[in-house]
Write an enzyme that holds these catalytic residues in place. Structure first.
Site, PDB file in Angstrom:
ATOM      1  CG  ASN A   1      -2.127   0.972   1.362  1.00 51.40           C
ATOM      2  OD1 ASN A   1      -1.882   2.491   0.552  1.00 51.40           O
ATOM      3  ND2 ASN A   1      -2.142   1.972   2.258  1.00 51.40           N
ATOM      4  CD1 TRP A   2       3.316   0.626  -3.208  1.00 45.07           C
ATOM      5  CD2 TRP A   2       3.767   1.691  -4.905  1.00 45.07           C
ATOM      6  NE1 TRP A   2       4.339   0.082  -3.908  1.00 45.07           N
ATOM      7  CE2 TRP A   2       3.949   0.962  -4.964  1.00 45.07           C
ATOM      8  CE3 TRP A   2       3.455   2.965  -6.036  1.00 45.07           C
ATOM      9  CZ2 TRP A   2       5.384   0.370  -5.630  1.00 45.07           C
ATOM     10  CZ3 TRP A   2       4.630   2.882  -6.980  1.00 45.07           C
ATOM     11  CH2 TRP A   2       5.271   1.508  -7.368  1.00 45.07           C
ATOM     12  CE  LYS A   3       0.255   3.746   4.297  1.00 42.28           C
ATOM     13  NZ  LYS A   3      -0.381   3.555   6.162  1.00 42.28           N
TER      14      LYS A   3
ATOM     15  CG  HIS B   1      -5.533   1.660   5.477  1.00 44.59           C
ATOM     16  ND1 HIS B   1      -5.454   2.778   5.723  1.00 44.59           N
ATOM     17  CD2 HIS B   1      -5.002   1.243   4.645  1.00 44.59           C
ATOM     18  CE1 HIS B   1      -3.887   2.407   5.905  1.00 44.59           C
ATOM     19  NE2 HIS B   1      -3.947   1.463   5.640  1.00 44.59           N
TER      20      HIS B   1
ATOM     21  CD  GLU C   1      -2.926   5.854   6.515  1.00 43.42           C
ATOM     22  OE1 GLU C   1      -3.181   5.622   5.149  1.00 43.42           O
ATOM     23  OE2 GLU C   1      -1.948   4.913   7.268  1.00 43.42           O
TER      24      GLU C   1
ATOM     25  CD  GLU D   1      -3.817  -2.454   7.665  1.00 41.29           C
ATOM     26  OE1 GLU D   1      -2.800  -2.911   6.833  1.00 41.29           O
ATOM     27  OE2 GLU D   1      -4.601  -1.966   7.191  1.00 41.29           O
TER      28      GLU D   1
ATOM     29  N   GLY E   1       2.262   2.017  11.533  1.00 47.52           N
ATOM     30  CA  GLY E   1       2.951   2.976  10.759  1.00 47.52           C
ATOM     31  C   GLY E   1       3.518   3.329  12.082  1.00 47.52           C
TER      32      GLY E   1
ATOM     33  CB  SER F   1       4.737  -1.930  12.337  1.00 49.06           C
ATOM     34  OG  SER F   1       4.324   0.113  12.582  1.00 49.06           O
TER      35      SER F   1
ATOM     36  N   GLY G   1       3.408  -1.362   4.704  1.00 48.72           N
ATOM     37  CA  GLY G   1       2.499   0.134   4.099  1.00 48.72           C
ATOM     38  C   GLY G   1       3.941   1.151   4.291  1.00 48.72           C
TER      39      GLY G   1
END
Ligand code: PEP
Length: 254
Positions: free
Chosen positions: A12-14, A100, A102, A170, A176, A216, A237
């Site tokens: 997931n490159w965000k 997700h 986020e 997650e 992160g 992480s 991520g």
């Protein structure tokens, strides 16, 4: 008998990457895949919408899949700034991440919306990666298993099965942060998720659904966290932005 679960490693490159660096990253991973021939794991890269076409071109023929990070519930229409699952499929995607944390936090997405997005993904022929996970407060309150079971129940698409749906566990507090649950805690949650899937879909179908761990994961902890009995790969991520690190995480899964 459930189908064997091939480990899936999703990057997931965000909101990261511009054309040249994205192409270099995708090309590097495609070369590594070609060098191995047929890796025991499956890779999917989920770049920002702007890079999907370039990444799809860079990995074409390598067996690496491409996915979106989100999709709209509708196929088309007056939804400024949004992208539909059909549009992702048209660009060469075969996966899309939905729900997700986020997106849930930044855009107020709830389980009902996540379910609708997952159903739109399936309707477009994409495989949905449905994200669930508890907050720090929920974990400290002893509500982890109840939280993920509730999210799963409310956000799993109608028609979900091993062929079209992946679940990503997650923990929100692990994303992160450099923090992770222990291996025992991860296995406990994954086994619980599989049990909930079995109640709904039957043991065989649930036994074939891949359940990824995310939060992480790094090359240093991947082998310990991603080879547990009910862990079928990872949603990665930050560490997915480095080809060598991402590849080493994938190699740790098998
Ligand atoms: C993620 O964004 O899904 C994620 C797991 O991030 P990270 O690996 O950076 O914790």
């Amino acid at each position: 008998m459930p189908a064997p679960r091939r480990p899936l490693i999703a990057g997931n490159w965000k909101m990261n990457g511009l054309g040249a660096e994205a192409e270099a990253l995708a090309t590097d991973l495609a070369r590594r895949t070609w060098a191995v021939g047929a890796p025991a794991f499956e890779l999917v890269l989920c770049p920002p919408f702007t890079l999907v076409a370039r990444v799809a071109a860079a990995v074409a023929g390598s067996g690496i899949a491409v996915g979106g990070q989100d999709c709209h519930t509708e196929e088309k229409g007056a939804h400024t700034g949004d992208v539909s699952a059909a549009m992702l499929a048209d660009l060469g995607c075969s996966f899309v991440i939905v729900g997700h944390s986020e997106r849930r936090a930044d855009h107020g997405e709830d389980d009902t919306l996540v379910k609708a997005k997952a159903e739109a993904a399936l309707a477009a022929g994409l495989r949905a990666i449905v994200c669930i996970g508890e907050t720090e407060a929920e974990r400290h309150g002893g509500r982890t298993l109840a939280t993920v079971a509730g999210q799963l129940d409310a956000s799993l698409p109608v028609g979900a099965g091993a062929a079209n749906t992946v679940v990503a566990y997650e923990p929100v507090w692990a994303i992160g942060s450099g923090l992770t649950p222990s291996a025992e805690e991860i296995q406990e949650v994954h086994a619980h998720i599989r049990g909930e899937l079995a109640k709904r879909l039957g043991t065989d179908e649930a036994g074939g659904i891949r359940i990824l761990y995310g939060g992480s994961v790094k090359p240093e902890n991947a082998a310990a966290l991603l080879t547990l009995a009910d862990v079928d790969g990872g949603l990665i991520g930050g560490a997915s932005l480095d080809a060598g690190g991402f590849w080493s995480i994938a190699e740790s899964c098998v």
